[in-house]
Design an enzyme around this catalytic site. Structure first.
Site, mmCIF file in Angstrom:
data_model
loop_
_atom_site.group_PDB
_atom_site.id
_atom_site.type_symbol
_atom_site.label_atom_id
_atom_site.label_comp_id
_atom_site.label_asym_id
_atom_site.label_seq_id
_atom_site.Cartn_x
_atom_site.Cartn_y
_atom_site.Cartn_z
ATOM 1 N N GLN A 336 0.589 -1.497 0.010
ATOM 2 C CA GLN A 336 0.449 0.138 0.067
ATOM 3 C C GLN A 336 0.827 1.126 -0.192
ATOM 4 O OE1 GLN A 336 -1.293 -0.913 4.360
ATOM 5 N NE2 GLN A 336 -1.664 0.808 4.671
ATOM 6 N N CYS A 342 -5.123 0.330 3.869
ATOM 7 C CA CYS A 342 -5.556 -0.430 4.074
ATOM 8 C C CYS A 342 -6.261 -0.987 3.986
ATOM 9 C CB CYS A 342 -4.474 -1.221 5.487
ATOM 10 S SG CYS A 342 -5.016 0.058 7.019
ATOM 11 N N HIS A 481 -5.693 -1.358 12.136
ATOM 12 C CA HIS A 481 -5.799 -1.773 10.578
ATOM 13 C C HIS A 481 -6.158 -2.929 10.198
ATOM 14 C CE1 HIS A 481 -1.939 -2.178 7.422
ATOM 15 N NE2 HIS A 481 -1.940 -3.391 8.644
#
Length: 533
Positions: A336, A342, A481
Site C-alpha cells: 500500500q 489498508c 489496521h
C-alpha cells in the site's frame, strides 16, 4: 611553473585518460537554488509511472509537487528555524452525493522545504554520453556493502548559463546481496526546466486551501545519541535511506526501535522482531499508514448462517491446518506504500480469494485504487483511512474492476473513473462473524474463504519478523489496521491465524504474519467479515 604547465600539456596530449582524471577531480554537482520542472518517476519493479510537476525555492523555504496532472498537490512551507513546517495536501473526494470534490488538509511537516532533486553527496564524474541526441555529463554514486547491499545511482545532467546542473535522467538500483535480488529500481526523467513563479508556491492562492484542517501538533524535538552510529549507518545502507535535514530525528527514532528489537529477541517469547523500512518512521507517518477504523455496528448485509451449536459441530470436522495459499486462491502480497489504504487492500484481498474459490482457482487482480478514489461515501476517506464494513457495502453496490482496466495503484488519491469500466466484479453480500469466536472464524475460513479483519498494529507488530505473534499489550489500543486472514494452523499446541498484510513481501514472513488465536489477540476476532460471491 612554466615547465610544469608544459609537462601537463604533454601528458594530456599523449594520455587522454589523465585529462579525464583532472576534469573529474575539479567538477562538482550544483543544483539551482530555485526551479520549476516536470517529469515522471517509473518504478521498474511494480510498473507504476508517476507523472509529477515540482517547484522549489531555497530562498522562500517553500516547495510544491503535483502528481497526475494536479490531481493531488502537496504544498510544503518551511518555518524560520528550518526544522519544522507545514504541509497542505489537496486531493479529490468522491462520496454518494458528490464526485471528485477537491479538499485541502493541513499537516505538520518535519524539516525545511523539500528539494526534489535529492542529495548528490559522493557522486563521481564519469565523463560524457549522448542521450536523445544530446551530450550530457554523467555522474555515478556507488556503494557496496559486502554480503549486504549494493546501491547504484546514475545521473545525467547538463549545465545552464548560470553554471548550475540541470537533471535529465536519474536511475537508482538497490540490490539485496544476501538473497541475490533487485530490491529497488526506479528511473526519474526531468524536462521543461525553468525558474519558479512565487505564486505557484503560495498555497493561499489555491482555492481549495482557503479553509484547512490541522491534523496534529508538532512533534517534540529529539536529541542525537551517539551509541548507535554504526547500527544506524548499516540500517541506512541496507534499506536505501537518504535524509535531507531530518537525520537526527530519524536516528533517534531508529535508536529506540533498535534497542527494543534487541531486548525483545533476548526474551525468546515465540516470535522475533527485526528492523525494517518502518524503523525510522515518525508516529504521524505510522498513523497515516495504519488507518483502518473499527466498524460501528459489526453487522453484515446477511446474517452469519450458523448458530453457536452448529459451529461447534462443524469445527469437529475441520482439519487442524488450512492454508488457502496452498489451494491457489490467494494473490501475491501487495504494498500500500505510504497511503493509509489498508482497508481497501484487506477487503480486496478477501474478494479476490472468494472469487478464486468460486471460479476454479483463477486469480483476479482487482483494483484497490478504485476504492481509494471512489468509496468516500461509505465511511472511507482514501489515503486517510476507512472501515471494513463500509468497504464491503461499497463493493456490494459498485463492485471492483480489475487493475488492468482501472489502472495501476497510485499510492495517492486519484480521480474516480469507475463509470468508464466495461466490467466489474460484485459480491452478493457479506457476513459478520460472531465476535470472539475462534471456532466461528475457522468455520468461515474453511467454508467461505478469506476473512477481512481490523487489528491493532502496535509497534511490536510493525517490527514483526517470524514466529507466532502474541502481545497482550496489543489490546490496550483500538484496532487501526486492516488485514486478511487466509488460513489457520496449530504449532506446539497454540492455534494461530495466517494473516496476509499489505506492506510488501519484504515485511514479516514474505508479507504474512502468524497471529496467535489466544485471547482475541490484537482485537482480531472483533471486526471480522467475509464476502459472499
Amino acid at each position: 611553473m612554466a615547465s610544469l604547465f608544459l609537462v601537463l600539456v604533454l601528458v594530456t596530449a599523449f594520455d587522454p585518460g589523465f585529462a579525464y582524471v583532472l576534469e573529474s577531480e575539479t567538477k562538482t554537482l550544483k543544483w539551482p537554488p530555485a526551479y520549476h520542472l516536470k517529469g515522471d518517476a517509473i518504478d521498474i519493479l511494480t510498473g507504476v509511472i508517476k507523472p509529477f510537476e515540482a517547484w522549489y525555492s531555497d530562498k522562500l523555504n517553500r516547495s510544491r509537487v503535483d502528481y497526475y496532472g494536479g490531481t493531488v498537490k502537496h504544498y510544503i512551507v518551511g518555518e524560520t528555524d528550518e526544522k519544522y513546517g507545514k504541509q497542505f495536501v489537496v486531493n479529490p473526494v468522491t462520496n454518494e452525493e458528490q464526485t471528485n470534490v477537491k479538499v485541502c488538509k493541513e499537516k505538520d511537516f518535519d524539516g525545511p522545504a523539500t528539494n526534489f532533486l535529492g542529495s548528490v553527496t559522493d557522486f563521481e564524474y564519469q565523463g560524457q554520453d549522448t542521450y536523445n541526441d544530446r551530450v550530457l555529463d554523467m555522474w555515478k554514486y556507488y556503494k557496496n556493502e559486502e554480503d549486504s547491499e549494493k546501491v547504484e545511482h546514475m545521473l545525467y545532467v547538463y549545465q545552464d548559463a548560470d553554471g548550475f546542473d540541470i537533471p535529465v535522467v536519474r536511475e537508482v538500483k538497490t540490490s539485496n546481496l544476501w538473497i541475490g535480488t533487485l530490491k529497488d529500481h526506479t528511473v526519474s526523467r526531468y524536462y521543461d526546466f525553468s525558474k519558479p513563479a512565487e505564486a505557484d508556491l503560495d498555497y493561499t492562492l489555491d482555492k481549495d486551501c482557503n479553509e484547512t484542517e490541522v491534523s496534529s501538533a508538532l512533534m517534540e524535538k529529539l536529541h542525537l545519541s551517539s551509541d548507535v552510529d554504526d547500527a544506524f549507518a548499516s540500517y541506512m545502507s541496507r534499506h536505501n535511506k537518504n535524509y535531507d535535514d531530518d537525520q537526527e530525528l530519524r536516528k533517534e527514532i531508529f535508536k529506540n526501535n533498535w534497542r527494543r528489537v534487541i531486548e525483545h529477541n533476548k526474551k525468546n517469547l515465540g516470535y522475533t522482531l527485526t528492523l525494517n523500512t518502518f524503523s525510522d518512521w515518525t508516529e504521524e507517518e505510522l498513523d497515516n499508514l495504519r488507518a483502518t477504523r473499527p466498524s460501528r455496528d459489526h453487522v453484515g448485509s446477511v446474517p452469519f448462517p450458523h448458530t453457536e451449536e452448529e459451529v461447534e459441530e462443524l469445527v469437529q470436522e475441520l482439519p487442524d491446518y488450512y492454508d488457502m495459499r496452498i489451494e491457489g486462491y490467494i494473490t501475491s502480497v501487495k504494498n500500500q506504500g505510504s497511503c493509509g489504504s489498508c482497508w481497501a487492500f484487506s477487503t480486496t484481498a478477501a474478494v479476490e480469494g472468494a472469487l478464486a474459490r468460486s471460479n476454479g482457482g483463477r486469480d483476479l487482480d482487482l483494483a484497490e485504487q478504485s476504492m481509494v478514489d471512489c468509496a468516500w461515501g461509505f465511511d472511507n476517506m482514501g489515503c486517510r483511512g476507512g472501515q471494513v464494513e463500509g468497504s464491503f457495502k461499497y463493493i456490494l453496490k459498485h463492485g471492483l474492476p480489475t487493475q488492468m482496466e482501472y489502472g495501476l495503484y497510485l499510492d495517492e488519491m486519484g480521480n474516480c473513473h469507475r463509470d468508464n469500466m466495461t466490467s466489474t466484479y460484485k459480491i452478493k453480500g457479506f457476513a459478520a462473524i460472531p465476535p470472539l469466536s475462534v471456532n466461528a472464524m475457522k468455520v468461515a475460513l474453511y467454508k467461505y474463504g478469506p476473512v477481512t479483519v481490523a487489528i491493532n498494529a502496535n509497534e511490536a507488530l510493525m517490527a514483526y519478523n517470524s514466529g507466532i505473534f502474541f502481545d497482550p499489550t496489543c489490546n490496550d489500543s483500538r484496532p487501526n489496521h486492516g488485514v486478511a486472514v487466509v488460513g489457520y494452523g496449530k504449532r506446539d499446541g497454540v492455534d494461530y491465524w495466517i494473516v496476509k498484510n499489505s506492506w510488501g513481501e519484504d515485511w514479516g514472513e514474505d508479507g504474512y504474519i502468524l497471529m496467535s488465536a489466544t485471547a482475541n489477540n490484537c482485537h482480531l476476532l472483533e471486526n471480522a467479515y467475509y464476502p459472499i460471491v
